[in-house]
Design a protein around this motif. Structure first.
Motif, PDB file in Angstrom:
ATOM      1  N   LYS A 133     -11.552  19.222  39.629  1.00 13.74           N
ATOM      2  CA  LYS A 133     -10.766  20.414  39.334  1.00 13.74           C
ATOM      3  C   LYS A 133      -9.409  20.064  38.724  1.00 13.74           C
ATOM      4  N   LYS A 134      -8.831  18.942  39.141  1.00 16.88           N
ATOM      5  CA  LYS A 134      -7.536  18.545  38.592  1.00 16.88           C
ATOM      6  C   LYS A 134      -7.651  18.239  37.105  1.00 16.88           C
ATOM      7  N   SER A 135      -8.668  17.481  36.738  1.00 14.63           N
ATOM      8  CA  SER A 135      -8.875  17.159  35.326  1.00 14.63           C
ATOM      9  C   SER A 135      -9.162  18.423  34.524  1.00 14.63           C
ATOM     10  N   ALA A 136      -9.922  19.328  35.111  1.00 10.52           N
ATOM     11  CA  ALA A 136     -10.234  20.580  34.427  1.00 10.52           C
ATOM     12  C   ALA A 136      -8.973  21.394  34.178  1.00 10.52           C
ATOM     13  N   SER A 137      -8.086  21.454  35.183  1.00 15.33           N
ATOM     14  CA  SER A 137      -6.828  22.191  35.019  1.00 15.33           C
ATOM     15  C   SER A 137      -5.961  21.572  33.937  1.00 15.33           C
ATOM     16  N   SER A 138      -5.870  20.246  33.947  1.00 14.81           N
ATOM     17  CA  SER A 138      -5.057  19.557  32.946  1.00 14.81           C
ATOM     18  C   SER A 138      -5.611  19.758  31.540  1.00 14.81           C
ATOM     19  N   ALA A 139      -6.942  19.623  31.401  1.00 10.25           N
ATOM     20  CA  ALA A 139      -7.567  19.771  30.092  1.00 10.25           C
ATOM     21  C   ALA A 139      -7.398  21.197  29.565  1.00 10.25           C
ATOM     22  N   TRP A 140      -7.571  22.176  30.433  1.00 11.73           N
ATOM     23  CA  TRP A 140      -7.382  23.574  30.044  1.00 11.73           C
ATOM     24  C   TRP A 140      -5.960  23.805  29.552  1.00 11.73           C
ATOM     25  N   ASN A 141      -4.992  23.277  30.293  1.00 10.36           N
ATOM     26  CA  ASN A 141      -3.590  23.461  29.920  1.00 10.36           C
ATOM     27  C   ASN A 141      -3.276  22.818  28.572  1.00 10.36           C
ATOM     28  N   VAL A 142      -3.808  21.601  28.359  1.00 11.52           N
ATOM     29  CA  VAL A 142      -3.556  20.901  27.092  1.00 11.52           C
ATOM     30  C   VAL A 142      -4.098  21.700  25.908  1.00 11.52           C
ATOM     31  N   LEU A 143      -5.291  22.233  26.050  1.00  9.60           N
ATOM     32  CA  LEU A 143      -5.892  23.003  24.961  1.00  9.60           C
ATOM     33  C   LEU A 143      -5.133  24.292  24.686  1.00  9.60           C
ATOM     34  N   ILE A 144      -4.668  24.961  25.735  1.00 10.68           N
ATOM     35  CA  ILE A 144      -3.871  26.176  25.554  1.00 10.68           C
ATOM     36  C   ILE A 144      -2.581  25.856  24.806  1.00 10.68           C
ATOM     37  N   VAL A 145      -1.923  24.765  25.209  1.00  7.57           N
ATOM     38  CA  VAL A 145      -0.666  24.367  24.559  1.00  7.57           C
ATOM     39  C   VAL A 145      -0.909  24.000  23.097  1.00  7.57           C
ATOM     40  N   ILE A 146      -1.997  23.269  22.830  1.00  3.83           N
ATOM     41  CA  ILE A 146      -2.323  22.919  21.442  1.00  3.83           C
ATOM     42  C   ILE A 146      -2.570  24.190  20.626  1.00  3.83           C
TER      43      ILE A 146
END
Length: 493
Positions: free
Chosen positions: A425-438
């Motif tokens: 879940k931690k990796s999923a949260s980080s990946a989601w955030n990175v894509l939103i920011v991009i």
């Protein structure tokens, strides 16, 4: 045995109440912080429109803000999951149900902050504007005699000559209004920081609570006949007798360390880890392990197929924050109306986030996506053909309402989809955030390069392609879950 069940029920009820109270403080902090943020953020594309959004000052400021803010949303998403797991341990529904519910509550607070922060912006800017322009009688179309409306809406290309001729509609008349708004925003930020710093638990507290709840459950289900008890259970019962008197004060039973000491409890539950692991593991090892988990997550094909729709979510937010506020609101009504328009956007977004969190699983993930897709396509088509007219104020309010409507579905469901599809879940949260920011970054960068109509076509492309790939990803995920379930069933047999 009966006393144990009564003990567990009372402890669980008290623990649930404390967890929900803590979650409420968490949402209050989120609400205050984001209210301050959006009050300033949503004005940027209007008040800095000169020289291509003041490119040489906003670009480094944006990079700095992104770096400082990068840990925020992964942490918030993780907190939602931690609270959901805590309540799932005490409740009767599955963990996934609570995750989508708590994510819905979070995004409701997130979008409610849009309402409060933007109303605050509207009241301050509009109030100062009226004190400076008391002689203006037409409040529905700003300074109508001084604005060239042919460059508003999808025709907006940020032509420097045209912008300079209409600059009064993009910038506040009185700069003092901005200083007042910034001061209030700083006060809200400080209050939010204090709430989260002193009233919220950390991750270790969540782990301790989970272990404690597990201990209560084991005690509740322990058999009466000691001859059939497991040796470890007997040991746990003895520890419990030393620590608590079940017929005594229930508040003492429910204290963090009342049921069992942490070391004894972890050993009793078979969860003992190396005692020195957390202290001896180096920072480099933690970074390597985190990187490996993240790489494993992003290499998964279900995640790869979610990239376009997640990028689109970031692009769509950037479109609302930059194009809608500048080309539709400020250009036709004046910058003082940006706040109330974004408040309408936030209100509809908050309502839909709450509804998706509460009822989304009943309708199904793909059905919710499809509904939002239809609404969003309608929004963009309307944006292309929109022109200034006698009903400009109502039409713009409706436009912001409908964009908030679709975003309330997209943002909540996309976040939950990332968490649902991932093991980590931690990796999923980080990946989601990175894509939103991009997605945000791409949206804001292209805002100064393309006309609004071109931005609309780009967003539509990401939206349609992203939806198709999302359906494929969902099918793969369902098949994978079914396969794992079948394998587990075979092992049990």
């Amino acid at each position: 045995m009966r006393d144990a069940k009564v003990s567990y029920a009372l402890c669980a009820k008290k623990e649930l109440r404390e967890t929900l109270r803590s979650f409420a403080f968490y949402l209050i902090g989120v609400f205050l912080f984001l209210s301050a943020f959006v009050a300033i953020f949503n004005l940027q594309s209007s008040i800095n429109i000169e020289n291509g959004l003041a490119y040489y000052t906003l670009l480094p400021a944006g990079i700095l803000m992104t770096v400082l803010q990068s840990p925020q949303f992964p942490s918030l998403s993780l907190m939602n999951t931690l609270y959901a797991k805590q309540v799932a341990n005490l409740g009767k529904k599955s963990e996934d149900v609570y995750i989508i519910s708590f994510s819905g509550y979070f995004f409701t607070a997130f979008q409610a902050s849009q309402v409060f922060g933007n109303i605050l912006s509207y009241v301050i800017l509009y109030g100062f504007d009226q004190s400076e322009n008391a002689n203006y009688s037409n409040m529905s179309l700003g300074n109508i005699s001084e604005v060239d409306y042919s460059i508003c809406g999808s025709a907006d290309c940020q032509n420097e000559t045209i912008v300079s001729e209409n600059i009064l509609n993009y910038k506040p008349v009185n700069k003092i209004s901005l200083y007042v708004l910034i001061s209030i925003a700083l006060l809200l930020e400080l209050t939010a920081t204090l709430v989260h710093a002193f009233l919220l638990p950390n991750e270790d507290d969540f782990k301790n609570k989970s272990l404690q709840i597990s201990q209560w459950k084991i005690k509740e289900t322990s058999p009466i006949d000691g001859s059939h008890e497991d040796e470890n259970v007997i040991m746990g019962e003895k520890i419990m007798e030393k620590k608590d008197d079940i017929n005594g004060d229930m508040d003492k039973i429910c204290e963090t360390k009342s049921c069992i000491d942490h070391e004894e409890e972890t050993a009793f539950l078979g969860l003992t880890e190396k005692k020195t692991e957390s202290t001896t593991t180096g920072i480099c090892d933690v970074a390597v392990n985190t990187a490996q988990s993240l790489i494993k997550h992003v290499a998964d094909k279900t995640f790869l197929l979610l990239i376009p729709i997640t990028l689109y979510n970031g692009l769509s937010m950037a479109f609302v924050f930059s194009e809608l506020t500048r080309a539709y609101t400020s250009c036709s009504l004046g910058v003082q109306w940006v706040g109330i328009c974004m408040a309408i956007y936030g209100l509809s977004d908050a309502v839909l986030s709450w509804m998706v969190g509460k009822y989304g699983r009943k309708f199904g993930r793909i059905q919710c996506y499809l509904f939002a897709l239809i609404i969003e396509c309608g929004n963009y088509i309307y944006c292309i053909f929109w022109t200034v007219g006698s009903h400009t104020l109502i039409s713009i309010f409706a436009l912001f309402f409908m964009f908030g409507f679709s975003d309330g579905i997209f943002q909540t469901i996309i976040n939950v989809t990332h968490l649902d599809f991932a093991e980590d879940k931690k990796s999923a949260s980080s990946a989601w955030n990175v894509l939103i920011v991009i997605g945000n970054a791409l949206g804001f960068i292209t805002s100064t390069v393309f006309c609004v109509k071109t931005r609309i076509y780009i967003n539509l492309g990401f939206l349609i392609v992203g939806f198709v790939l999302l359906v494929i990803s969902d099918i793969i995920h369902r098949n994978r879950k079914k396969m794992n379930s079948d394998e587990l069933e075979m092992q049990i047999k």
